[in-house]
Design a protein around this motif. Sequence first.
Motif, PDB file in Angstrom:
ATOM      1  N   PRO A   1       3.493  -5.813  17.529  1.00  0.00           N
ATOM      2  CA  PRO A   1       4.379  -6.902  17.105  1.00  0.00           C
ATOM      3  C   PRO A   1       4.441  -7.022  15.586  1.00  0.00           C
ATOM      4  CG  PRO A   1       2.817  -7.667  18.752  1.00  0.00           C
ATOM      5  CD  PRO A   1       2.421  -6.289  18.409  1.00  0.00           C
ATOM      6  N   GLN A   2       5.601  -7.411  15.130  1.00  0.00           N
ATOM      7  CA  GLN A   2       5.838  -7.513  13.685  1.00  0.00           C
ATOM      8  C   GLN A   2       4.819  -8.353  12.933  1.00  0.00           C
ATOM      9  OE1 GLN A   2       9.487  -8.592  11.928  1.00  0.00           O
ATOM     10  NE2 GLN A   2       9.590  -6.464  11.283  1.00  0.00           N
ATOM     11  N   PRO A   3       4.429  -9.527  13.470  1.00  0.00           N
ATOM     12  CA  PRO A   3       3.497 -10.340  12.692  1.00  0.00           C
ATOM     13  C   PRO A   3       2.231  -9.576  12.310  1.00  0.00           C
ATOM     14  CG  PRO A   3       4.283 -11.577  14.574  1.00  0.00           C
ATOM     15  CD  PRO A   3       4.824 -10.186  14.707  1.00  0.00           C
ATOM     16  N   MET A   4       1.843  -8.593  13.137  1.00  0.00           N
ATOM     17  CA  MET A   4       0.645  -7.820  12.817  1.00  0.00           C
ATOM     18  C   MET A   4       0.917  -6.776  11.753  1.00  0.00           C
ATOM     19  SD  MET A   4      -1.395  -7.254  16.339  1.00  0.00           S
ATOM     20  CE  MET A   4      -2.543  -8.492  16.903  1.00  0.00           C
ATOM     21  N   THR A   5       1.998  -6.020  11.927  1.00  0.00           N
ATOM     22  CA  THR A   5       2.287  -4.972  10.957  1.00  0.00           C
ATOM     23  C   THR A   5       2.654  -5.569   9.609  1.00  0.00           C
ATOM     24  OG1 THR A   5       4.504  -4.922  11.869  1.00  0.00           O
ATOM     25  CG2 THR A   5       3.004  -3.224  12.606  1.00  0.00           C
ATOM     26  N   ARG A   6       3.233  -6.772   9.667  1.00  0.00           N
ATOM     27  CA  ARG A   6       3.666  -7.392   8.424  1.00  0.00           C
ATOM     28  C   ARG A   6       2.501  -7.858   7.567  1.00  0.00           C
ATOM     29  NH1 ARG A   6       7.547 -11.574  10.277  1.00  0.00           N
ATOM     30  NH2 ARG A   6       5.655 -12.781  10.236  1.00  0.00           N
ATOM     31  N   ARG A   7       1.345  -7.986   8.246  1.00  0.00           N
ATOM     32  CA  ARG A   7       0.207  -8.538   7.509  1.00  0.00           C
ATOM     33  C   ARG A   7      -0.288  -7.620   6.410  1.00  0.00           C
ATOM     34  NH1 ARG A   7      -4.174 -11.772  11.007  1.00  0.00           N
ATOM     35  NH2 ARG A   7      -4.661 -12.776   9.074  1.00  0.00           N
ATOM     36  N   VAL A   8      -0.006  -6.351   6.557  1.00  0.00           N
ATOM     37  CA  VAL A   8      -0.442  -5.422   5.525  1.00  0.00           C
ATOM     38  C   VAL A   8       0.519  -5.547   4.355  1.00  0.00           C
ATOM     39  CG1 VAL A   8      -0.845  -3.029   4.956  1.00  0.00           C
ATOM     40  CG2 VAL A   8      -1.395  -3.875   7.216  1.00  0.00           C
ATOM     41  N   THR A   9       0.038  -6.091   3.289  1.00  0.00           N
ATOM     42  CA  THR A   9       0.889  -6.249   2.117  1.00  0.00           C
ATOM     43  C   THR A   9       0.341  -5.397   0.983  1.00  0.00           C
ATOM     44  OG1 THR A   9      -0.411  -8.173   1.579  1.00  0.00           O
ATOM     45  CG2 THR A   9       1.695  -8.555   2.664  1.00  0.00           C
ATOM     46  N   GLY A  10       0.949  -5.498  -0.128  1.00  0.00           N
ATOM     47  CA  GLY A  10       0.481  -4.700  -1.264  1.00  0.00           C
ATOM     48  C   GLY A  10       1.584  -3.785  -1.725  1.00  0.00           C
ATOM     49  N   SER A  11       1.496  -3.410  -2.972  1.00  0.00           N
ATOM     50  CA  SER A  11       2.591  -2.670  -3.573  1.00  0.00           C
ATOM     51  C   SER A  11       2.822  -1.338  -2.875  1.00  0.00           C
ATOM     52  CB  SER A  11       2.295  -2.433  -5.049  1.00  0.00           C
ATOM     53  OG  SER A  11       1.081  -1.731  -5.165  1.00  0.00           O
ATOM     54  N   THR A  12       1.730  -0.688  -2.473  1.00  0.00           N
ATOM     55  CA  THR A  12       1.873   0.643  -1.899  1.00  0.00           C
ATOM     56  C   THR A  12       2.710   0.611  -0.643  1.00  0.00           C
ATOM     57  OG1 THR A  12      -0.393   0.879  -2.586  1.00  0.00           O
ATOM     58  CG2 THR A  12       0.568   2.694  -1.371  1.00  0.00           C
ATOM     59  N   LEU A  13       2.421  -0.391   0.183  1.00  0.00           N
ATOM     60  CA  LEU A  13       3.135  -0.440   1.437  1.00  0.00           C
ATOM     61  C   LEU A  13       4.614  -0.718   1.189  1.00  0.00           C
ATOM     62  CD1 LEU A  13       3.131  -0.409   4.486  1.00  0.00           C
ATOM     63  CD2 LEU A  13       2.901  -2.875   4.398  1.00  0.00           C
ATOM     64  N   ASP A  14       4.865  -1.730   0.370  1.00  0.00           N
ATOM     65  CA  ASP A  14       6.261  -2.069   0.094  1.00  0.00           C
ATOM     66  C   ASP A  14       6.995  -0.831  -0.406  1.00  0.00           C
ATOM     67  OD1 ASP A  14       5.399  -5.316  -1.245  1.00  0.00           O
ATOM     68  OD2 ASP A  14       5.605  -4.566   0.808  1.00  0.00           O
ATOM     69  N   HIS A  15       6.297  -0.141  -1.288  1.00  0.00           N
ATOM     70  CA  HIS A  15       6.888   1.039  -1.883  1.00  0.00           C
ATOM     71  C   HIS A  15       7.170   2.098  -0.827  1.00  0.00           C
ATOM     72  CE1 HIS A  15       7.803   2.820  -5.724  1.00  0.00           C
ATOM     73  NE2 HIS A  15       7.392   3.974  -5.234  1.00  0.00           N
ATOM     74  N   SER A  16       6.179   2.311   0.029  1.00  0.00           N
ATOM     75  CA  SER A  16       6.365   3.368   1.018  1.00  0.00           C
ATOM     76  C   SER A  16       7.410   2.965   2.050  1.00  0.00           C
ATOM     77  CB  SER A  16       5.044   3.696   1.696  1.00  0.00           C
ATOM     78  OG  SER A  16       4.590   2.571   2.384  1.00  0.00           O
ATOM     79  N   MET A  17       7.482   1.646   2.314  1.00  0.00           N
ATOM     80  CA  MET A  17       8.508   1.201   3.251  1.00  0.00           C
ATOM     81  C   MET A  17       9.893   1.450   2.675  1.00  0.00           C
ATOM     82  SD  MET A  17       7.093  -2.334   4.761  1.00  0.00           S
ATOM     83  CE  MET A  17       7.885  -2.705   6.301  1.00  0.00           C
ATOM     84  N   LEU A  18      10.013   1.123   1.387  1.00  0.00           N
ATOM     85  CA  LEU A  18      11.289   1.377   0.713  1.00  0.00           C
ATOM     86  C   LEU A  18      11.619   2.861   0.785  1.00  0.00           C
ATOM     87  CD1 LEU A  18      11.011  -0.812  -2.500  1.00  0.00           C
ATOM     88  CD2 LEU A  18      12.402  -1.229  -0.473  1.00  0.00           C
ATOM     89  N   ARG A  19      10.562   3.656   0.576  1.00  0.00           N
ATOM     90  CA  ARG A  19      10.784   5.090   0.550  1.00  0.00           C
ATOM     91  C   ARG A  19      11.266   5.586   1.902  1.00  0.00           C
ATOM     92  NH1 ARG A  19       8.860  10.000   1.007  1.00  0.00           N
ATOM     93  NH2 ARG A  19       9.044  11.438  -0.756  1.00  0.00           N
ATOM     94  N   GLU A  20      10.684   5.010   2.967  1.00  0.00           N
ATOM     95  CA  GLU A  20      11.116   5.423   4.296  1.00  0.00           C
ATOM     96  C   GLU A  20      12.585   5.082   4.530  1.00  0.00           C
ATOM     97  OE1 GLU A  20       8.642   4.093   7.514  1.00  0.00           O
ATOM     98  OE2 GLU A  20       6.952   5.266   6.762  1.00  0.00           O
ATOM     99  N   LEU A  21      12.988   3.951   3.975  1.00  0.00           N
ATOM    100  CA  LEU A  21      14.369   3.526   4.167  1.00  0.00           C
ATOM    101  C   LEU A  21      15.354   4.480   3.506  1.00  0.00           C
ATOM    102  CD1 LEU A  21      14.167  -0.338   3.693  1.00  0.00           C
ATOM    103  CD2 LEU A  21      14.729   0.899   5.786  1.00  0.00           C
ATOM    104  N   ILE A  22      14.965   4.951   2.302  1.00  0.00           N
ATOM    105  CA  ILE A  22      15.913   5.786   1.568  1.00  0.00           C
ATOM    106  C   ILE A  22      15.536   7.253   1.645  1.00  0.00           C
ATOM    107  CG2 ILE A  22      16.615   3.976  -0.045  1.00  0.00           C
ATOM    108  CD1 ILE A  22      14.602   5.288  -2.053  1.00  0.00           C
ATOM    109  N   GLY A  23      14.530   7.534   2.511  1.00  0.00           N
ATOM    110  CA  GLY A  23      13.959   8.887   2.569  1.00  0.00           C
ATOM    111  C   GLY A  23      14.990   9.988   2.716  1.00  0.00           C
TER     112      GLY A  23
END
Lengths: 362, 470
Positions: B435-457
Amino acid sequence: MEDGNASARPRRATGRLCSICNQRKAALKRPKTLEQICRECFYSVFEDEIHSVIVDNNLFRPGERVAVAASGGKDSTVLAYVMSQLNCRHNYGLDLFLLSVDEGITGYRDDSLETVKRNEIEYGLPLKVVSYKDLYGWTMDEIVKTIGLKNNCTFCGVFRRQALDRGAALMEADKIVTGHNADDIAETVLLNILRGDIARLSRCTFITTGEDGPIPRCKPFKYSYEKEIVMYAYFKKLDYFSTECIYSPNAYRGFAREFIKDLERIRPRAILDIIKSGENFRIATSTKMPEQGTCVRCGYISSQKLCKACLLLEGLNRGLPKLGIGRTRGSNGVKKHVEHRNSNTEVSDSNLESKQCGTLNF
Amino acid sequence: MASCGGGVGACHQSHCQRSEEDGGAEEEAREMASVSVDSCAAGGGDLVRCPKCGEEAAAKGGPRVLNGMCPSCFHAHLFGKFKLAVTTNAMISPTDKVLVAFSGGPASRVALQFIHEMQCKSLESWDASKSQALPVFSVGVVFIDESIISVNPSNDINKTIEEIRPIVSPLSPPHKDLHVATIENICSMNCNDGKTKLKKLLDSVPDATGKEDLLEYLRMHLLQKIALDNGYNKLVLGSCTSTLACHVISATAKGQGYSLPADVQYVDARWEVPVVLPLHDCVTEELKMLCHLDGMETLQLLKKPSNSINSLISSFISHLRDENPSRERTIVRTAEKLKPFGFNKFVEDKYHEFLPSRLRCKFQNTSNSESALAEVFCPLCGSPLSEPELQSVSDIQEKSHTAVEVFTAHCCESCSFQILPKEPVSLQQFYSILPQPMTRRVTGSTLDHSMLRELIGDCLLVDDYDNDGT
């Protein structure tokens, strides 16, 4: 014989290869990890783990004289064997010897001491035996005859602790190693939680204790499972003594032990996890520790005027066996007048002869 | 120790002094025993008097309960413990909207009853007061239907609501909203989709204990979600001394010793909606007894037999309780002596400065220096990570790019062992249905960055474009 075994236990007949070396046939399931491995790999992982525990924790320095507390039971027998092996193999440069305590329990200790004597010859380690009779003037048999089977383990425990220290001091040892294994430590963590003893809870997972005292003790088997120790002794055909003490039907500890065994059955890793929890507990450093002084009668470290052994002994000699049993508050009556030891470091470095061992009919 | 409840603070002191010899538990037991002996003696002969009100128990027609108390005094005794926990920890303030998690068992039933009584009392004083300045806190009830994982899954949620409503509706005025959700709602609001997802999620966890624990974490997230969606700002759980004692031992056996103190306090504000445990000082036996005496209806909850560590521990604890009734309390008290975390108490906020001092909540001293430290939490179980775990997080973070890797790095060692699947493929699948509430708990610049990267990969031409960024 092989064939007979194979047909009797088809599980083994599968001929699985050892998961470590991938060459020999797996002979056992390692209790700690449930890996199927061969005997040779078991020896080496078991020994290597102990070696890395010793190295990682800086347990010894070259040239130290180390007393192996030997009761003749499985843990201490394997400890003596493994220590002498590792000492040679990895050049620890330790001067090892066996140290046994003779509590004077007929039908138990006399037999187990025979085992230790055989080990003395087999491993080529010198043996020193200190007896309660010599140190305190009483054997456990006599004590039990006087006070009965209640609280007798208190006497034995207190006396043994001091006897080991005295024996080690007499032999000019720098350290004592004991055979406490992972199961023992997990059990102690659990018992201290059940009893609410936060001070002991913080101490019981230390691999070395008594570093401020004259002779530190350490537990190289801190992470070794009891089952593996038994397995090691079994495969190496080590000579050990496996009878329970005739005076110790201790139900409470047995109950916690049973629980640990049940946990291990469900998840072998649980034992290590309990130790890890014990190490990681956030215990406020401000927790007050008892101040250390020395016993005015025998010079042994004590937080009271008299050390516990002297107090118990006085009770025995004066026919008041209840003295010193139970809560110490008030019974000694001298808590406030503890003689402070000037410098602990000085004592541990100075000549160990300064411990007044002679005062107790030594 | 400063943040432990005032009610037990005095006992803590004496324990510390005593700890040199045997633990204080035995003495505690003796004290308890002596109370009941005294009460019998005070009554004299056949006349058994309640030690609190002095009434003869027989005259009231009730059986003698704990320490010879009559049923009404027993109720007052438990309510006193509850009230003390609430007031000393500033659990409920007048403007709060409180959500009570009701499982149907005796503990949460009592919690619901007591909250209701408190609400009634403050409503009375609101009616009586001239200014009516102090509002009355409002209460809602949530029930989570977990029949999907029980022995015989009943598919009818309406039937469950029918069972719950007669329990909740008599508890008014004041009116209480009832929210009923099914556990699979955490995966998806669509019922069937949620069911398959939850089944898949649980099936990917091989360890029986891990499965149970994951379910518990999911339940907590669902409670949080419901509380947030409906504007509640406190979540009341019925965790009592007995459940906490089980938790102390099981957390120890799972290697969660570092984070353990976070779970055994009265207040747990690491969640978006802070969690409070007002029944912290009551044991199950007492709560069951109260339900029985006061005729509070509870639901029969069938527990699936399992060979998990959790069920082994609860039978171990009940065995210990038979041997010494105060053992559970001793266990919890041991854990309370460990250092709690900064989020284990409420800190004063601006609102309270405007209240007259008489009405202000009693906050504990916030002298604890650690309160300022921000903790990093395991996304699955929510336990704060220890130093070595944090170290390995930052080590792995430097190397890893995918969201799964970062997520795995943030899980505590215990969850990594008992919950996370070992094979990369099933791990990826596990992560995708979590569930999203669990995956969302991981914060930090690296994750945000990698998530962005996955979006524009798919549009990136150079592979290691973001190397300098991390």
